[in-house]
Design an enzyme around this catalytic site. Sequence first.
Site, PDB file in Angstrom:
ATOM      1  NE  ARG A  48      -6.959  -1.624  -7.814  1.00 15.93           N
ATOM      2  CZ  ARG A  48      -5.953  -0.841  -7.441  1.00 15.93           C
ATOM      3  NH1 ARG A  48      -6.157   0.302  -6.817  1.00 15.93           N
ATOM      4  NH2 ARG A  48      -4.704  -1.199  -7.660  1.00 15.93           N
ATOM      5  N   GLY A  49      -5.962  -3.372  -4.607  1.00 11.49           N
ATOM      6  CA  GLY A  49      -4.548  -3.175  -4.336  1.00 11.49           C
ATOM      7  C   GLY A  49      -4.213  -4.047  -3.133  1.00 11.49           C
ATOM      8  CB  ALA A  50      -1.568  -6.593  -2.620  1.00  9.97           C
ATOM      9  NE  ARG A  91      -9.325  -9.276  -6.546  1.00 14.29           N
ATOM     10  CZ  ARG A  91      -8.620  -8.293  -7.107  1.00 14.29           C
ATOM     11  NH1 ARG A  91      -8.387  -7.177  -6.434  1.00 14.29           N
ATOM     12  NH2 ARG A  91      -8.143  -8.414  -8.328  1.00 14.29           N
ATOM     13  CD  GLN A 198      -7.226  -2.457 -12.274  1.00 15.76           C
ATOM     14  OE1 GLN A 198      -7.066  -2.433 -13.493  1.00 15.76           O
ATOM     15  NE2 GLN A 198      -7.587  -3.553 -11.633  1.00 15.76           N
ATOM     16  CG  ASP A 239      -1.736  -8.276  -6.280  1.00 14.71           C
ATOM     17  OD1 ASP A 239      -1.306  -7.445  -7.102  1.00 14.71           O
ATOM     18  OD2 ASP A 239      -2.824  -8.159  -5.683  1.00 14.71           O
ATOM     19  CG  ASN A 249       1.633  -6.096 -10.239  1.00 16.19           C
ATOM     20  OD1 ASN A 249       0.984  -5.842  -9.224  1.00 16.19           O
ATOM     21  ND2 ASN A 249       1.873  -5.170 -11.163  1.00 16.19           N
ATOM     22  CE  LYS A 250      -4.938  -6.023 -11.972  1.00 18.79           C
ATOM     23  NZ  LYS A 250      -6.004  -7.047 -11.763  1.00 18.79           N
TER      24      LYS A 250
HETATM   25  O1  MRU Z   1      -6.843  -6.191  -9.297  1.00 25.04           O
HETATM   26  P1  MRU Z   1      -6.164  -5.118  -8.506  1.00 25.04           P
HETATM   27  O2  MRU Z   1      -6.491  -3.739  -8.957  1.00 25.04           O
HETATM   28  O3  MRU Z   1      -6.365  -5.301  -7.009  1.00 25.04           O
HETATM   29  O4  MRU Z   1      -4.622  -5.350  -8.787  1.00 25.04           O
HETATM   30  C1  MRU Z   1      -3.692  -4.584  -8.076  1.00 25.04           C
HETATM   31  C2  MRU Z   1      -2.308  -4.703  -8.542  1.00 25.04           C
HETATM   32  O5  MRU Z   1      -1.984  -5.502  -9.383  1.00 25.04           O
HETATM   33  C3  MRU Z   1      -1.314  -3.827  -7.858  1.00 25.04           C
HETATM   34  O6  MRU Z   1      -0.239  -3.564  -8.695  1.00 25.04           O
HETATM   35  C4  MRU Z   1      -0.790  -4.553  -6.607  1.00 25.04           C
HETATM   36  O7  MRU Z   1      -1.838  -4.987  -5.797  1.00 25.04           O
HETATM   37  C5  MRU Z   1       0.130  -3.704  -5.823  1.00 25.04           C
HETATM   38  S1  MRU Z   1      -0.685  -2.402  -4.962  1.00 25.04           S
HETATM   39  C6  MRU Z   1       0.502  -1.644  -4.029  1.00 25.04           C
END
Ligand code: MRU
Length: 350
Positions: A48-50, A91, A198, A239, A249-250
């Site tokens: 996970r994470g963009a 996703r 997270q 993201d 973002n999250k």
């Molecule tokens: O649902 P996730 O854990 O994939 O969400 C991730 C985030 O919101 C991060 O802040 C974002 O992807 C940036 S990662 C460098």
Amino acid sequence: MKPENVVLSEDGRSVVIIDQTRLPNRTEHLTLTAPEHFYEAIYELKVRGAPAIGICAGMGLYVCANRFDETDEEVFLSKIHNVSVYINSSRPTAVNLKHGLDRIENAAHSMKGCGVPAMLENMRSECIAVQDEDIAMCRAISEYGLTLVKDGDGILTHCNAGPLATSLYGTGLGTLLLGKERGYTFHAYTDETRPLLQGARLTAYELDKAGIDVTLICDNMASIVMKQGKINACFVGCDRVAANGDTANKIGTSGVAVLAKHYGIPFYVFCPSSTIDFKCGSGADITIEERDPDEIKTKFYAEPMAPASVKAYNPAFDVTDAELITAIVTEKGICRYPYTESLTALFGGG
Ligand code: MRU
């Protein structure tokens, strides 16, 4: 140092990831070899994470292509495309996913006429290039980030934008990690980041492992630590950034930005160019992922934490309005509002 979260095998027939759903208690590795493995790993947030999902998906496309055993170029390209569309549907919000897949698909197309082995070789090189570029972008972003803070600052983080979510350093956490190497002392206040935690599971783990002072707070404690003067800046990843600077973002990020504005605290978004989507005019064009309501009601609890009959709403992201963002820190420099102009000045509109 090499990335450990997403690793392409030497023979190009698998990708090994750290299963992020098992952290911080267990470091377990998963070997992915088939389209369904990549889809499931991304959907279930094992990776996970963009940036990390873009890197992993691109490598996944190459690994699957390597296993087709196909010699006809047209059939090969059509099979690749189908796998790419499938993995991309795992996703919707992070633009890096499509970006990472397109890079590898285009690498195959650009070798049309040279035969399938040459296409595969080019896909492999591109996978490595995408990951190397991410490392370089994170490093450059972290350097710019260090110009925005001073030794001893208190930094509020939301979700996880560290090495696990990228390759090395991370975006939102890169400044803290690079600063630590340079002898800075930062005090991180880490939102646990409901519902999937997270912040608690991954950010607290990464910062603690790096020897950075980190204090975990529940998301609804952000206001009090800001009011108490413990926070000098907020650092988040993203993201998808729209052309006007609106940033997905999250879930909960936009609330942090609203609070930061109220308390006069700078709110910084850390963003590699792979996360900017110039085709999205504003945040209204960004698709927000909605996840299973049971993640709120039952996940991480020994017993359900709400009546089974009750509805729950579980958007995984929100959009922070561009006006609330003090700066967007990219690998090419620091952009300020109005972002339509400053992002275009640095990146030429994509
Ligand atoms: O649902 P996730 O854990 O994939 O969400 C991730 C985030 O919101 C991060 O802040 C974002 O992807 C940036 S990662 C460098």
